[in-house]
Write an enzyme that holds these catalytic residues in place. Structure first.
Site, PDB file in Angstrom:
ATOM      1  N   HIS A   1      76.822  57.045  35.511  1.00 59.55           N
ATOM      2  CA  HIS A   1      75.611  56.588  34.824  1.00 59.55           C
ATOM      3  C   HIS A   1      75.424  57.243  33.452  1.00 59.55           C
ATOM      4  O   HIS A   1      75.709  58.412  33.250  1.00 59.55           O
ATOM      5  CB  HIS A   1      74.383  56.860  35.697  1.00 59.55           C
ATOM      6  N   ASP A   2      74.992  56.418  32.510  1.00 61.31           N
ATOM      7  CA  ASP A   2      74.569  56.849  31.170  1.00 61.31           C
ATOM      8  C   ASP A   2      75.706  57.340  30.284  1.00 61.31           C
ATOM      9  O   ASP A   2      75.457  57.919  29.232  1.00 61.31           O
ATOM     10  CB  ASP A   2      73.486  57.939  31.259  1.00 61.31           C
TER      11      ASP A   2
ATOM     12  N   GLY B   1      77.979  61.960  34.868  1.00 64.10           N
ATOM     13  CA  GLY B   1      76.926  61.283  34.114  1.00 64.10           C
ATOM     14  C   GLY B   1      76.755  61.824  32.708  1.00 64.10           C
ATOM     15  O   GLY B   1      77.025  62.990  32.416  1.00 64.10           O
TER      16      GLY B   1
END
Length: 262
Positions: free
Chosen positions: A121-122, A139
């Site tokens: 994520h991200d 992440g």
């Protein structure tokens, strides 16, 4: 018309360009958008708020757009955005972002991503990146344009990998990797300048010389980071052709919050 294999399941709300091809047993969710010329192989799952641009090639058994592996995620409609002309090989897993960051995992254009790569994520990836098999990004990782990441590399959360750098096989990345450098090992160590990559991209002799001088200032002269940065800044006047390279390096060093590989 879109070429969808009869065994594939494509939600009626998904937006697929008429030129998209979808292989057998692939599942595509309602919030997915796919651009012209993209080819999606068999047994893929593309879900979440995921956007793919033009002329991508997604190989079999990839999972794109699943919820992040983050216990704080509470079902927010975060995104995965993939640009144009990317190659994504078998068994890759890319997750959407989280509201604790920008809310989007972003992958640019013309990237070559090999099998079993995980992008959490991200993460924010630029363009023309090569990532070899079994690379794992935690992440919030950022990777600059033209970086090369070797196989079985693990990159800790919130690390940054500079443009035109190269990470060797089996490396554990727990500090920022400055642009243009070659690093490997555990613990992480800088081995030199990515000369092969720079020459392949037609960097002039003057630019390469300035980049080698930046390496010497950072790693060979016993200077503090601030002293090295001052020396690097002076190179722009000495080698005007390398002014953009100097600015890229100085900007990277100035914004490092986790420390650089040194």
């Amino acid at each position: 018309m879109t070429q969808v294999h009869p065994t594939a399941i494509v939600d009626p709300k998904a937006e697929l360009d008429p030129s998209v091809s979808v292989g057998p047993y692939t599942v595509i969710g309602p919030h997915v958008r796919v651009g012209a010329g993209t080819v999606i192989g068999s047994h893929c799952v593309i879900e979440g708020h995921t956007t793919l641009g033009r002329d991508n090639r997604i190989f079999q058994f990839s999972s794109l757009g699943a919820v992040p592996q983050d216990k704080k995620h509470a079902g927010e409609p975060t995104e995965l955005t993939i640009g144009d002309r990317n190659t994504v090989r078998e068994f890759c897993t890319f997750n959407v972002g989280t509201v604790q960051d920008a809310g989007v995992t972003r992958i640019g254009d013309d990237n070559w991503i090999m099998a079993y790569v995980h992008i959490a994520h991200d993460c924010q990836l630029g363009n023309q990146i090569t990532m070899a098999n079994n690379t794992t990004l935690a992440g919030h990782v950022q990777i600059g344009d033209w970086a090369t990441v070797g196989g079985l590399v693990g990159i800790l959360q919130r690390m940054r990998v500079g443009a035109h750098s190269m990470i060797g096989f089996g490396t554990h990345v727990a500090m920022d990797v400055p642009p243009y450098m070659v690093v490997d090992g555990t613990p992480l160590a800088v081995r030199g300048v990515n000369l092969v990559g720079l020459r392949r991209r037609d960097f002039s002799a003057g630019r390469i010389a300035a980049i080698r001088d930046m390496h010497k200032l950072l790693y060979r002269q016993g200077k503090t980071l601030e002293e090295a940065r001052a020396g690097i800044a002076a190179l722009a006047a000495e080698t005007p052709d390398a002014a953009a390279d100097v600015a890229l390096m100085d900007g990277f060093l100035a914004t490092s919050t986790r420390g650089i590989a040194r």
